[in-house]
Design a protein around this motif. Structure first.
Motif, mmCIF file in Angstrom:
data_model
loop_
_atom_site.group_PDB
_atom_site.id
_atom_site.type_symbol
_atom_site.label_atom_id
_atom_site.label_comp_id
_atom_site.label_asym_id
_atom_site.label_seq_id
_atom_site.Cartn_x
_atom_site.Cartn_y
_atom_site.Cartn_z
ATOM 1 N N PRO A 48 31.989 50.296 40.210
ATOM 2 C CA PRO A 48 32.573 48.996 39.875
ATOM 3 C C PRO A 48 31.897 47.883 40.671
ATOM 4 C CG PRO A 48 34.286 50.615 40.202
ATOM 5 C CD PRO A 48 32.986 51.262 40.623
ATOM 6 N N ILE A 49 31.766 46.753 40.070
ATOM 7 C CA ILE A 49 31.100 45.615 40.690
ATOM 8 C C ILE A 49 31.987 45.050 41.796
ATOM 9 C CG2 ILE A 49 30.216 43.291 40.257
ATOM 10 C CD1 ILE A 49 29.643 44.255 37.389
ATOM 11 N N ALA A 50 31.399 44.767 42.947
ATOM 12 C CA ALA A 50 32.145 44.217 44.071
ATOM 13 C C ALA A 50 32.572 42.780 43.763
ATOM 14 C CB ALA A 50 31.270 44.245 45.323
ATOM 15 N N PRO A 51 33.628 42.298 44.446
ATOM 16 C CA PRO A 51 34.067 40.918 44.206
ATOM 17 C C PRO A 51 32.937 39.922 44.419
ATOM 18 C CG PRO A 51 35.663 42.092 45.549
ATOM 19 C CD PRO A 51 34.472 42.980 45.412
ATOM 20 N N THR A 52 32.758 39.033 43.458
ATOM 21 C CA THR A 52 31.696 38.035 43.550
ATOM 22 C C THR A 52 32.166 36.648 43.151
ATOM 23 O OG1 THR A 52 31.013 38.512 41.296
ATOM 24 C CG2 THR A 52 29.862 39.695 43.038
ATOM 25 N N GLY A 53 33.388 36.517 42.667
ATOM 26 C CA GLY A 53 33.878 35.232 42.189
ATOM 27 C C GLY A 53 34.627 34.473 43.259
ATOM 28 N N ALA A 54 35.240 33.370 42.830
ATOM 29 C CA ALA A 54 36.027 32.549 43.732
ATOM 30 C C ALA A 54 37.443 33.116 43.832
ATOM 31 C CB ALA A 54 36.064 31.123 43.198
ATOM 32 N N PRO A 55 38.002 33.181 45.042
ATOM 33 C CA PRO A 55 39.373 33.670 45.181
ATOM 34 C C PRO A 55 40.317 32.881 44.271
ATOM 35 C CG PRO A 55 38.355 33.382 47.323
ATOM 36 C CD PRO A 55 37.412 32.795 46.315
ATOM 37 N N ALA A 56 41.307 33.575 43.727
ATOM 38 C CA ALA A 56 42.219 32.928 42.792
ATOM 39 C C ALA A 56 43.617 33.509 42.909
ATOM 40 C CB ALA A 56 41.701 33.100 41.362
ATOM 41 N N GLU A 57 44.591 32.732 42.472
ATOM 42 C CA GLU A 57 45.970 33.196 42.374
ATOM 43 C C GLU A 57 46.119 33.939 41.054
ATOM 44 O OE1 GLU A 57 48.563 32.831 44.567
ATOM 45 O OE2 GLU A 57 47.080 32.042 45.974
ATOM 46 N N VAL A 58 46.870 35.035 41.051
ATOM 47 C CA VAL A 58 47.100 35.789 39.823
ATOM 48 C C VAL A 58 48.294 35.159 39.096
ATOM 49 C CG1 VAL A 58 47.609 38.036 38.816
ATOM 50 C CG2 VAL A 58 46.276 37.887 40.934
ATOM 51 N N PRO A 59 48.069 34.638 37.881
ATOM 52 C CA PRO A 59 49.189 34.080 37.119
ATOM 53 C C PRO A 59 50.247 35.147 36.847
ATOM 54 C CG PRO A 59 47.096 33.456 36.134
ATOM 55 C CD PRO A 59 46.800 34.489 37.178
ATOM 56 N N THR A 60 51.486 34.743 36.775
ATOM 57 C CA THR A 60 52.607 35.658 36.565
ATOM 58 C C THR A 60 52.415 36.515 35.329
ATOM 59 O OG1 THR A 60 54.068 34.074 37.650
ATOM 60 C CG2 THR A 60 55.122 35.783 36.331
ATOM 61 N N THR A 61 51.934 35.922 34.231
ATOM 62 C CA THR A 61 51.762 36.687 32.989
ATOM 63 C C THR A 61 50.728 37.800 33.157
ATOM 64 O OG1 THR A 61 50.195 35.027 32.190
ATOM 65 C CG2 THR A 61 52.489 34.803 31.470
ATOM 66 N N LYS A 62 49.670 37.526 33.887
ATOM 67 C CA LYS A 62 48.640 38.547 34.124
ATOM 68 C C LYS A 62 49.190 39.643 35.040
ATOM 69 C CE LYS A 62 44.362 35.847 33.436
ATOM 70 N NZ LYS A 62 44.728 35.433 32.161
ATOM 71 N N TRP A 63 49.925 39.254 36.092
ATOM 72 C CA TRP A 63 50.493 40.238 37.015
ATOM 73 C C TRP A 63 51.462 41.153 36.283
ATOM 74 C CZ3 TRP A 63 49.143 42.076 41.525
ATOM 75 C CH2 TRP A 63 50.044 42.905 42.208
ATOM 76 N N GLU A 64 52.336 40.580 35.458
ATOM 77 C CA GLU A 64 53.301 41.385 34.712
ATOM 78 C C GLU A 64 52.598 42.343 33.751
ATOM 79 O OE1 GLU A 64 55.839 38.398 32.993
ATOM 80 O OE2 GLU A 64 57.012 38.175 34.840
ATOM 81 N N ALA A 65 51.524 41.894 33.104
ATOM 82 C CA ALA A 65 50.767 42.753 32.193
ATOM 83 C C ALA A 65 50.097 43.891 32.961
ATOM 84 C CB ALA A 65 49.729 41.929 31.434
ATOM 85 N N LEU A 66 49.587 43.602 34.135
ATOM 86 C CA LEU A 66 48.945 44.613 34.978
ATOM 87 C C LEU A 66 49.980 45.660 35.420
ATOM 88 C CD1 LEU A 66 46.471 43.833 37.795
ATOM 89 C CD2 LEU A 66 48.439 45.236 38.286
ATOM 90 N N VAL A 67 51.147 45.215 35.869
ATOM 91 C CA VAL A 67 52.209 46.131 36.302
ATOM 92 C C VAL A 67 52.662 46.997 35.125
ATOM 93 C CG1 VAL A 67 54.593 46.235 37.152
ATOM 94 C CG2 VAL A 67 52.956 44.676 38.222
ATOM 95 N N ALA A 68 52.782 46.402 33.936
ATOM 96 C CA ALA A 68 53.181 47.165 32.745
ATOM 97 C C ALA A 68 52.125 48.206 32.395
ATOM 98 C CB ALA A 68 53.408 46.220 31.569
ATOM 99 N N ASP A 69 50.845 47.861 32.542
ATOM 100 C CA ASP A 69 49.782 48.820 32.249
ATOM 101 C C ASP A 69 49.831 49.991 33.233
ATOM 102 O OD1 ASP A 69 47.333 49.299 30.527
ATOM 103 O OD2 ASP A 69 46.461 49.481 32.533
ATOM 104 N N LEU A 70 50.051 49.708 34.502
ATOM 105 C CA LEU A 70 50.169 50.781 35.497
ATOM 106 C C LEU A 70 51.334 51.702 35.151
ATOM 107 C CD1 LEU A 70 49.488 48.800 38.798
ATOM 108 C CD2 LEU A 70 48.060 50.627 37.843
ATOM 109 N N ALA A 71 52.462 51.119 34.744
ATOM 110 C CA ALA A 71 53.632 51.919 34.373
ATOM 111 C C ALA A 71 53.319 52.802 33.163
ATOM 112 C CB ALA A 71 54.822 51.010 34.085
ATOM 113 N N ALA A 72 52.588 52.244 32.181
ATOM 114 C CA ALA A 72 52.215 53.014 30.991
ATOM 115 C C ALA A 72 51.290 54.176 31.357
ATOM 116 C CB ALA A 72 51.544 52.108 29.964
#
Length: 137
Positions: A48-72
């Motif tokens: 996997p490619i190492a972090p190379t972008g600008a630090p960012a806050e994770v929007p709530t909708t993206k975080w919830e989708a990520l948590v749902a994917d982990l649960a699935a």
């Protein structure tokens, strides 16, 4: 229609020049066997490619989708944010292409979010929407 002596002579001269240029063994031409002196072309990185972008806050909708994917996936436990960054990906693979797959050939503004649950780390990518893509290698 009959060829004139001048046309016949010109044709012979051009043919001789063409044959001579092919037979000179010109060493300025690149090697026709690309595998002989360089490694094969890689379509993706082995890791996997190492972090190379600008630090960012994770929007709530993206975080919830990520948590749902982990649960699935059957992952239990609370995900801990390791890193989040805004990234412009080179193509539709979102920096996580797989050999033999084809992807949209256009830059994609997105996000890379790495989380840890217990001792396992998960590398998620987002394109322009809120749908997560788990980068597995």
């Amino acid at each position: 229609m009959r060829a004139t002596p001048a046309a016949l002579a010109a044709s012979l001269i051009l043919s001789a020049l063409a044959l001579t240029s092919c037979a000179t063994g010109d060493t300025t031409m690149p090697d026709r066997n690309p595998g002989a002196s360089r490694p094969p072309f890689q379509t993706s990185s082995p890791e996997p490619i190492a972090p190379t972008g600008a630090p960012a806050e994770v929007p709530t909708t993206k975080w919830e989708a990520l948590v749902a994917d982990l649960a699935a996936l059957g992952v239990t436990g609370e995900p801990e944010l390791v890193s989040a960054e805004s990234v412009t990906f080179a193509d539709g693979s979102l920096g996580c292409g797989k050999p033999g797959q084809s992807y949209t050939q256009a830059v994609v503004d997105g996000m890379r979010v790495v989380v840890r649950v217990g001792s396992k780390t998960f590398d998620y990518r987002f394109g322009e929407g809120d749908r997560p893509k788990l980068c597995e290698r």
